[in-house]
Design a protein around this motif. Sequence first.
Motif, PDB file in Angstrom:
ATOM      1  N   MET A  31       2.278 -12.808  58.377  1.00  0.00           N
ATOM      2  CA  MET A  31       1.659 -11.561  58.019  1.00  0.00           C
ATOM      3  C   MET A  31       2.739 -10.598  57.527  1.00  0.00           C
ATOM      4  O   MET A  31       3.823 -10.508  58.099  1.00  0.00           O
ATOM      5  CB  MET A  31       0.962 -10.986  59.254  1.00  0.00           C
ATOM      6  CG  MET A  31      -0.240 -10.174  58.936  1.00  0.00           C
ATOM      7  SD  MET A  31      -1.211  -9.921  60.431  1.00  0.00           S
ATOM      8  CE  MET A  31      -1.437  -8.208  60.323  1.00  0.00           C
ATOM      9  N   ALA A  32       2.430  -9.886  56.489  1.00  0.00           N
ATOM     10  CA  ALA A  32       3.387  -8.949  55.921  1.00  0.00           C
ATOM     11  C   ALA A  32       3.501  -7.708  56.798  1.00  0.00           C
ATOM     12  O   ALA A  32       2.534  -7.254  57.384  1.00  0.00           O
ATOM     13  CB  ALA A  32       2.952  -8.551  54.522  1.00  0.00           C
ATOM     14  N   THR A  33       4.682  -7.179  56.877  1.00  0.00           N
ATOM     15  CA  THR A  33       4.924  -5.964  57.647  1.00  0.00           C
ATOM     16  C   THR A  33       4.425  -4.774  56.858  1.00  0.00           C
ATOM     17  O   THR A  33       4.746  -4.626  55.682  1.00  0.00           O
ATOM     18  CB  THR A  33       6.424  -5.803  57.949  1.00  0.00           C
ATOM     19  OG1 THR A  33       6.894  -6.971  58.611  1.00  0.00           O
ATOM     20  CG2 THR A  33       6.676  -4.596  58.802  1.00  0.00           C
ATOM     21  N   LYS A  34       3.618  -3.954  57.525  1.00  0.00           N
ATOM     22  CA  LYS A  34       3.079  -2.771  56.846  1.00  0.00           C
ATOM     23  C   LYS A  34       3.977  -1.580  57.132  1.00  0.00           C
ATOM     24  O   LYS A  34       4.419  -1.375  58.259  1.00  0.00           O
ATOM     25  CB  LYS A  34       1.658  -2.507  57.330  1.00  0.00           C
ATOM     26  CG  LYS A  34       0.970  -1.408  56.580  1.00  0.00           C
ATOM     27  CD  LYS A  34      -0.507  -1.353  56.905  1.00  0.00           C
ATOM     28  CE  LYS A  34      -1.157  -0.257  56.087  1.00  0.00           C
ATOM     29  NZ  LYS A  34      -2.571  -0.165  56.351  1.00  0.00           N
ATOM     30  N   VAL A  35       4.223  -0.802  56.111  1.00  0.00           N
ATOM     31  CA  VAL A  35       5.043   0.397  56.253  1.00  0.00           C
ATOM     32  C   VAL A  35       4.112   1.606  56.263  1.00  0.00           C
ATOM     33  O   VAL A  35       3.299   1.780  55.350  1.00  0.00           O
ATOM     34  CB  VAL A  35       6.064   0.515  55.094  1.00  0.00           C
ATOM     35  CG1 VAL A  35       6.885   1.786  55.217  1.00  0.00           C
ATOM     36  CG2 VAL A  35       6.956  -0.709  55.055  1.00  0.00           C
ATOM     37  N   TYR A  36       4.221   2.403  57.316  1.00  0.00           N
ATOM     38  CA  TYR A  36       3.387   3.593  57.455  1.00  0.00           C
ATOM     39  C   TYR A  36       4.176   4.825  57.050  1.00  0.00           C
ATOM     40  O   TYR A  36       5.374   4.931  57.310  1.00  0.00           O
ATOM     41  CB  TYR A  36       2.913   3.742  58.906  1.00  0.00           C
ATOM     42  CG  TYR A  36       1.975   2.643  59.342  1.00  0.00           C
ATOM     43  CD1 TYR A  36       0.631   2.690  59.008  1.00  0.00           C
ATOM     44  CD2 TYR A  36       2.429   1.561  60.092  1.00  0.00           C
ATOM     45  CE1 TYR A  36      -0.241   1.687  59.405  1.00  0.00           C
ATOM     46  CE2 TYR A  36       1.572   0.558  60.490  1.00  0.00           C
ATOM     47  CZ  TYR A  36       0.239   0.630  60.149  1.00  0.00           C
ATOM     48  OH  TYR A  36      -0.620  -0.364  60.533  1.00  0.00           O
ATOM     49  N   SER A  37       3.479   5.757  56.437  1.00  0.00           N
ATOM     50  CA  SER A  37       4.138   6.996  56.028  1.00  0.00           C
ATOM     51  C   SER A  37       3.755   8.181  56.912  1.00  0.00           C
ATOM     52  O   SER A  37       4.336   9.259  56.779  1.00  0.00           O
ATOM     53  CB  SER A  37       3.816   7.314  54.564  1.00  0.00           C
ATOM     54  OG  SER A  37       2.425   7.482  54.409  1.00  0.00           O
ATOM     55  N   SER A  38       2.782   7.974  57.786  1.00  0.00           N
ATOM     56  CA  SER A  38       2.397   9.060  58.687  1.00  0.00           C
ATOM     57  C   SER A  38       1.766   8.492  59.954  1.00  0.00           C
ATOM     58  O   SER A  38       1.331   7.339  60.000  1.00  0.00           O
ATOM     59  CB  SER A  38       1.404  10.002  58.004  1.00  0.00           C
ATOM     60  OG  SER A  38       0.164   9.358  57.844  1.00  0.00           O
TER      61      SER A  38
END
Length: 78
Positions: free
Chosen positions: A1-8
């Motif tokens: 699974m790809a790592t998700k990058v959160y901005s908030s």
Amino acid sequence: MATKVYSSYQEIDRDLEILKLQKEIDTQKLSLSVEKTIDEFTPSGMVQNILGNAGSFLTKSGLLKNVLLPYLINRFLK
């Protein structure tokens, strides 16, 4: 699974809420599945299952329409 990058933190909270709801839905589905399975193993559930399968066989095979229905009609007309 790809790592998700959160901005908030809002995005994190939204995804956590979605995961929580999915978990609740899966729990309810599992609960209903267990209840159905238990019902199918009761004597009345087994009879209903057998009758349902027999009825399905009769209608799908054409036996009901081609053999049994004319026989019953002839019986009642006599």
